[in-house]
Motif scaffolding. Sequence first.
Motif, mmCIF file in Angstrom:
data_model
loop_
_atom_site.group_PDB
_atom_site.id
_atom_site.type_symbol
_atom_site.label_atom_id
_atom_site.label_comp_id
_atom_site.label_asym_id
_atom_site.label_seq_id
_atom_site.Cartn_x
_atom_site.Cartn_y
_atom_site.Cartn_z
ATOM 1 N N MET A 21 0.830 -1.204 0.000
ATOM 2 C CA MET A 21 0.000 0.000 0.000
ATOM 3 C C MET A 21 0.867 1.258 0.000
ATOM 4 O O MET A 21 0.568 2.230 -0.704
ATOM 5 C CB MET A 21 -0.937 0.018 1.213
ATOM 6 C CG MET A 21 -1.996 -1.059 1.225
ATOM 7 S SD MET A 21 -3.127 -0.968 -0.181
ATOM 8 C CE MET A 21 -2.531 -2.301 -1.203
ATOM 9 N N ARG A 22 1.954 1.239 0.752
ATOM 10 C CA ARG A 22 2.873 2.386 0.774
ATOM 11 C C ARG A 22 3.540 2.568 -0.588
ATOM 12 O O ARG A 22 3.722 3.699 -1.054
ATOM 13 C CB ARG A 22 3.920 2.201 1.862
ATOM 14 C CG ARG A 22 3.348 2.328 3.255
ATOM 15 C CD ARG A 22 4.375 1.992 4.306
ATOM 16 N NE ARG A 22 3.799 2.110 5.635
ATOM 17 C CZ ARG A 22 4.172 1.380 6.677
ATOM 18 N NH1 ARG A 22 5.156 0.493 6.559
ATOM 19 N NH2 ARG A 22 3.599 1.538 7.839
ATOM 20 N N PHE A 23 3.923 1.455 -1.215
ATOM 21 C CA PHE A 23 4.526 1.506 -2.550
ATOM 22 C C PHE A 23 3.545 2.128 -3.547
ATOM 23 O O PHE A 23 3.913 2.996 -4.336
ATOM 24 C CB PHE A 23 4.928 0.105 -3.006
ATOM 25 C CG PHE A 23 5.313 0.026 -4.453
ATOM 26 C CD1 PHE A 23 6.548 0.491 -4.872
ATOM 27 C CD2 PHE A 23 4.446 -0.494 -5.388
ATOM 28 C CE1 PHE A 23 6.910 0.432 -6.209
ATOM 29 C CE2 PHE A 23 4.802 -0.561 -6.723
ATOM 30 C CZ PHE A 23 6.034 -0.099 -7.142
ATOM 31 N N MET A 24 2.304 1.683 -3.486
ATOM 32 C CA MET A 24 1.301 2.165 -4.440
ATOM 33 C C MET A 24 0.989 3.651 -4.260
ATOM 34 O O MET A 24 0.634 4.324 -5.229
ATOM 35 C CB MET A 24 0.030 1.327 -4.328
ATOM 36 C CG MET A 24 0.239 -0.102 -4.817
ATOM 37 S SD MET A 24 -1.164 -1.193 -4.529
ATOM 38 C CE MET A 24 -2.443 -0.370 -5.429
ATOM 39 N N SER A 25 1.133 4.151 -3.053
ATOM 40 C CA SER A 25 0.819 5.564 -2.817
ATOM 41 C C SER A 25 2.041 6.480 -2.908
ATOM 42 O O SER A 25 1.898 7.704 -2.858
ATOM 43 C CB SER A 25 0.139 5.736 -1.462
ATOM 44 O OG SER A 25 1.016 5.404 -0.418
ATOM 45 N N ALA A 26 3.218 5.912 -3.061
ATOM 46 C CA ALA A 26 4.444 6.722 -3.144
ATOM 47 C C ALA A 26 4.551 7.383 -4.514
ATOM 48 O O ALA A 26 4.258 6.774 -5.537
ATOM 49 C CB ALA A 26 5.662 5.842 -2.885
ATOM 50 N N HIS A 27 4.988 8.635 -4.516
ATOM 51 C CA HIS A 27 5.143 9.374 -5.767
ATOM 52 C C HIS A 27 6.604 9.616 -6.112
ATOM 53 O O HIS A 27 6.960 9.694 -7.287
ATOM 54 C CB HIS A 27 4.403 10.713 -5.684
ATOM 55 C CG HIS A 27 2.938 10.554 -5.469
ATOM 56 N ND1 HIS A 27 2.095 10.051 -6.424
ATOM 57 C CD2 HIS A 27 2.161 10.804 -4.389
ATOM 58 C CE1 HIS A 27 0.864 10.012 -5.951
ATOM 59 N NE2 HIS A 27 0.883 10.468 -4.704
ATOM 60 N N ASP A 28 7.435 9.724 -5.109
ATOM 61 C CA ASP A 28 8.856 9.964 -5.302
ATOM 62 C C ASP A 28 9.532 8.675 -5.777
ATOM 63 O O ASP A 28 9.343 7.615 -5.169
ATOM 64 C CB ASP A 28 9.472 10.435 -3.980
ATOM 65 C CG ASP A 28 10.953 10.654 -4.088
ATOM 66 O OD1 ASP A 28 11.366 11.500 -4.909
ATOM 67 O OD2 ASP A 28 11.698 9.967 -3.363
ATOM 68 N N PRO A 29 10.315 8.726 -6.848
ATOM 69 C CA PRO A 29 10.977 7.519 -7.360
ATOM 70 C C PRO A 29 11.861 6.806 -6.326
ATOM 71 O O PRO A 29 11.893 5.573 -6.278
ATOM 72 C CB PRO A 29 11.819 8.021 -8.533
ATOM 73 C CG PRO A 29 11.151 9.283 -8.966
ATOM 74 C CD PRO A 29 10.566 9.880 -7.719
#
Length: 71
Positions: A21-29
């Motif tokens: 879930m954190r991966f899916m919501s992360a925007h920074d590469p």
Amino acid sequence: MMEIDYSHLNAIQDRIHRETMRFMSAHDPKEREFRFSQVCQAERELAAEYKFLGIEPCVMTDDELLAELMD
């Protein structure tokens, strides 16, 4: 016969869910890269836990699960 304790297995599965879930919501590469590595690490831990417990993960498709529930 001793009962198997699945609490660590469950904790690893919960961690995989949280990190996904954190991966899916992360925007920074950089953060996406970090979260992806955390998911991969947790998946390796999950495989090791299954091996340690001497059990195989149950893998069913949605259709197989539905058919099982209908029986």
